[in-house]
Design an enzyme around this catalytic site. Structure first.
Site, PDB file in Angstrom:
ATOM      1  N   LYS A  90       0.823  -1.211   0.000  1.00  9.43           N
ATOM      2  CA  LYS A  90       0.000   0.000   0.000  1.00  9.43           C
ATOM      3  C   LYS A  90       0.853   1.255   0.000  1.00  9.43           C
ATOM      4  O   LYS A  90       0.483   2.276  -0.556  1.00  9.43           O
ATOM      5  CB  LYS A  90      -0.955  -0.003   1.200  1.00  9.43           C
ATOM      6  CG  LYS A  90      -2.118  -0.942   1.006  1.00  9.43           C
ATOM      7  CD  LYS A  90      -3.275  -0.587   1.903  1.00  9.43           C
ATOM      8  CE  LYS A  90      -4.491  -1.418   1.547  1.00  9.43           C
ATOM      9  NZ  LYS A  90      -5.618  -1.217   2.452  1.00  9.43           N
ATOM     10  N   LYS A 121      -4.711  -9.167  -9.635  1.00 10.39           N
ATOM     11  CA  LYS A 121      -5.878  -9.506  -8.842  1.00 10.39           C
ATOM     12  C   LYS A 121      -6.998  -8.512  -9.175  1.00 10.39           C
ATOM     13  O   LYS A 121      -6.718  -7.331  -9.438  1.00 10.39           O
ATOM     14  CB  LYS A 121      -5.490  -9.387  -7.355  1.00 10.39           C
ATOM     15  CG  LYS A 121      -6.557  -9.836  -6.401  1.00 10.39           C
ATOM     16  CD  LYS A 121      -6.052  -9.685  -4.964  1.00 10.39           C
ATOM     17  CE  LYS A 121      -7.217  -9.850  -3.999  1.00 10.39           C
ATOM     18  NZ  LYS A 121      -6.852  -9.635  -2.615  1.00 10.39           N
ATOM     19  N   LYS A 151     -10.712  -2.658  -7.965  1.00 11.46           N
ATOM     20  CA  LYS A 151     -11.358  -1.475  -8.533  1.00 11.46           C
ATOM     21  C   LYS A 151     -10.311  -0.453  -9.003  1.00 11.46           C
ATOM     22  O   LYS A 151     -10.449   0.156 -10.050  1.00 11.46           O
ATOM     23  CB  LYS A 151     -12.268  -0.840  -7.481  1.00 11.46           C
ATOM     24  CG  LYS A 151     -13.076   0.311  -8.036  1.00 11.46           C
ATOM     25  CD  LYS A 151     -14.154   0.752  -7.084  1.00 11.46           C
ATOM     26  CE  LYS A 151     -14.939   1.885  -7.716  1.00 11.46           C
ATOM     27  NZ  LYS A 151     -14.513   3.189  -7.234  1.00 11.46           N
TER      28      LYS A 151
END
Ligand code: SF4
Length: 351
Positions: A133, A213, A216
């Site tokens: 992240k 993967k 969105k």
């Protein structure tokens, strides 16, 4: 009303909490991501539904977690509502589980602070998701992103949940949550269970690009509530086995994302055999194969979309479900946080 159950060691010697009815409690976090996609459904929600009968299930829309990346506050209420609608429509029956919003139970953040004080910095530094992240959000590497797994541990353990259904990418966080429970218990006495990950059978669901993967942020999704016309527009150009340049070229289904990521979940064994035969002998074309997938997908997705439309027409019902869920959770959370505070000596009137 007291929700007190008992803690005892299970067959694997993990300290486990059983509620007053003798059921193990499960906890799952739902990100209010703005769009629930079929990767979420296959990888998580459809598995959670299987827990409803045998476990005491808690599902939390984790809005505090969602604030660790930049977002538009004006959009957050709709994101939370949409997450509730999609998950209820997909099978989280409010009659058989508790669904609530994280920020409506303030004890989550209090327990996260408590856990911050027993979590080694080095353990958090090793969390793979934090590294990923931080690369994705280089402009906003905040402390909340770093301590995200501590809040996650608090989410789970505030309800003494012992079983946590997760995908492979979350196992590291659940192991950390168990370590946090052990560290707290060693220092202050047994308050929290040693939670365990229950791996979902579905592995990573790949996106339409066949390379990442489904996510969105990568724009490679099929929405759980997406209209059929729009789904077909995405399936048509979806990447297949590169060997099948022409319809007469045979292919290998195991090398085709359309087969491994979608057919394998939506299609029957008979259809899978038909594809195996047709693809490897060039007896069917990719378009034909995708049309069969589309039909099978809609057989699953149509009822979910219709239920969601019904829920959207009754927003008061959805809000009542979330309010009742938060009330139930606040009752449990108050008892557990009190137990933790007492164990820690955080009571000036008990000297
Ligand atoms: S026929 Fe089906 S399984 Fe084979 S490459 Fe085309 S889409 Fe993939």
């Amino acid at each position: 009303m007291s929700d007190q159950g008992t803690m005892k060691r299970d067959a694997n010697d993990y300290l486990t909490y059983y509620n007053a009815s003798g059921k193990v409690r499960t906890f799952s976090g739902i990100q209010p991501s703005g769009e629930v996609h079929i990767g979420n459904y296959l990888g998580a929600i459809s598995n959670w539904v299987k827990f409803l009968d045998d476990y005491d299930c808690f599902f939390c829309i984790v809005d505090h977690h969602a604030t660790t990346i930049a977002y538009d506050p004006a959009r957050m209420p709709a994101r939370v509502f949409d997450a509730a609608v999609a998950n209820i429509a997909a099978g989280l029956d409010p009659e058989r589980c508790v669904i609530f919003v994280q920020s409506e139970v303030p004890e989550h953040t209090e327990l996260a602070w408590v856990f911050n004080t027993v979590t080694p910095f080095g353990d958090l530094s090793r969390m793979t998701q934090f590294k990923q992240k931080s690369q994705q959000h280089e402009e906003n590497i905040n402390v909340g992103l770093f301590t995200y797994p501590v809040l996650q541990a608090a989410d789970i353990l505030l309800y003494k949940a012992s079983a946590v259904p997760v995908g492979e990418d979350q196992v590291q966080h659940i192991e950390l949550a168990r370590e946090i429970a052990r560290k707290f218990n060693t220092r202050y006495g047994d308050v929290f269970p040693e939670c365990q990950a229950h791996l979902t059978p579905a592995k990573r669901i790949m996106g339409l690009d066949g390379e990442n993967k489904m996510s969105k942020s990568l724009g490679n999704t099929i929405g759980l509530l997406e209209e059929p016309e729009s789904i077909w527009k995405k399936l048509g150009p979806a990447k297949t086995d590169e060997r099948r340049k022409r319809k007469t070229d045979p292919g290998v289904p195991e090398d085709c994302n359309v087969y491994t990521s979608y057919h394998s979940y939506f299609s029957s064994p008979e259809d899978l055999s038909w594809i195996q035969e047709g693809c490897t002998t060039a007896g069917i074309g990719c378009l034909q194969c995708k049309k069969r997938l589309f039909k099978n997908m809609l057989a699953v997705l149509d009822p979910i979309r219709e239920k969601a439309t019904g829920l959207r027409a009754r927003p008061d019902f959805v809000h009542e479900v979330l309010s009742a869920g938060a009330e139930r959770c606040r009752g449990i959370a108050a008892e557990v946080i009190e137990e933790a505070r007492t164990a820690m000596g955080l009571h000036r009137n008990r000297v």
